[in-house]
Design an enzyme around this catalytic site. Sequence first.
Site: not given
Ligand code: NVA
Ligand code: CP
Length: 313
Positions: A133, A136, A106, A268
């Site tokens: 992502h 998800q 990530r 999500c």
């Molecule tokens: N769009 C959000 C998703 C978090 C799971 C982010 O990138 O922070």
């Molecule tokens: N939805 C999701 O990816 O959650 P986290 O940021 O907690 O991993």
Amino acid sequence: MKLKHKDLLSIHDLSTEEVLKILDVAKKLKKMQKEGVPHEFCKGQTLAMLFSKASTRTRVSFETGFHQLGGHAIYLNDKDSQIGRGEPIRDTARVLSRMVDGIMIRTFSHDSVIELAKYASIPVINGLTDLLHPCQALTDLLTIEEHQKTLEGRKLVYVGDGNNMAHSLMYACAKVGMHMVCASPKGYQPDPAVVKQAQEDAALTGCTVSVEEDIFKAVKGADVLYTDVWTSMGQEAEREVRLQALHDYQINGELLKAAHEDAIIMHCLPAHRGEEITEEVLEGPHSVVWDEAENRLHTQKAVMVLLMSGAEL
Ligand code: NVA
Ligand code: CP
């Protein structure tokens, strides 16, 4: 069935058959876990999990999931690893390839994940980048199928920031023949290059992917209403501007009424109540967000089994 690619970087890289296979394996693994049937398909393996951003669901689903598969997962963040001190991603890729069996990452830049996959001889799984992502969105397909029984021909409307989540949902819907509308204001609409690619994928499965400014027009006939935070990780400095710009792109009771009467609400998570979604809707009878969160576990396990084990499921 083995997936064609060594890695899971984007749903766009998967065939429809591969997406459906991931969902099928996820359903089988979910059943096994619920019934207490051992399923140690990755016994003795090690997964390195590289995190440059925060996480609850992704970390816990991969770590717990890999443990349930009989493997061991190592959590590495920038602060405690040499990545944060500037060790090149291509060096990290080659070192980890000599020691572990798979990498979940990530991070911010999607190009870094592409580079990691290029230099690694082992599977690399995208656990979120600024662009995508995929884990998800695959999970979300499983949750939609569980609640709405079918995927093909259904309509998902994403409301809010045209971000990484919107992009991966576009690809996911396109692959399985679901109509997808991204309802976002100008300046916050999805990347046109992603939209174009998703539209090309959609043409192959007979569905449509589109971008719409008018949320009430967008949600007509929606089977799924989906939203995500207005300020993603890494955009914190823009928070005030984003709050203003996205103010009207909220899932609330009024918008829900304009969708199909059986529409489900998805997010999500983490959710910002009072911003992209109201408390009433998030906690209301149409919301499936806790099932959605649980399904991260089962879907991540399916991805790891298909990429890292030779098990036939
Ligand atoms: N769009 C959000 C998703 C978090 C799971 C982010 O990138 O922070
Ligand atoms: N939805 C999701 O990816 O959650 P986290 O940021 O907690 O991993």
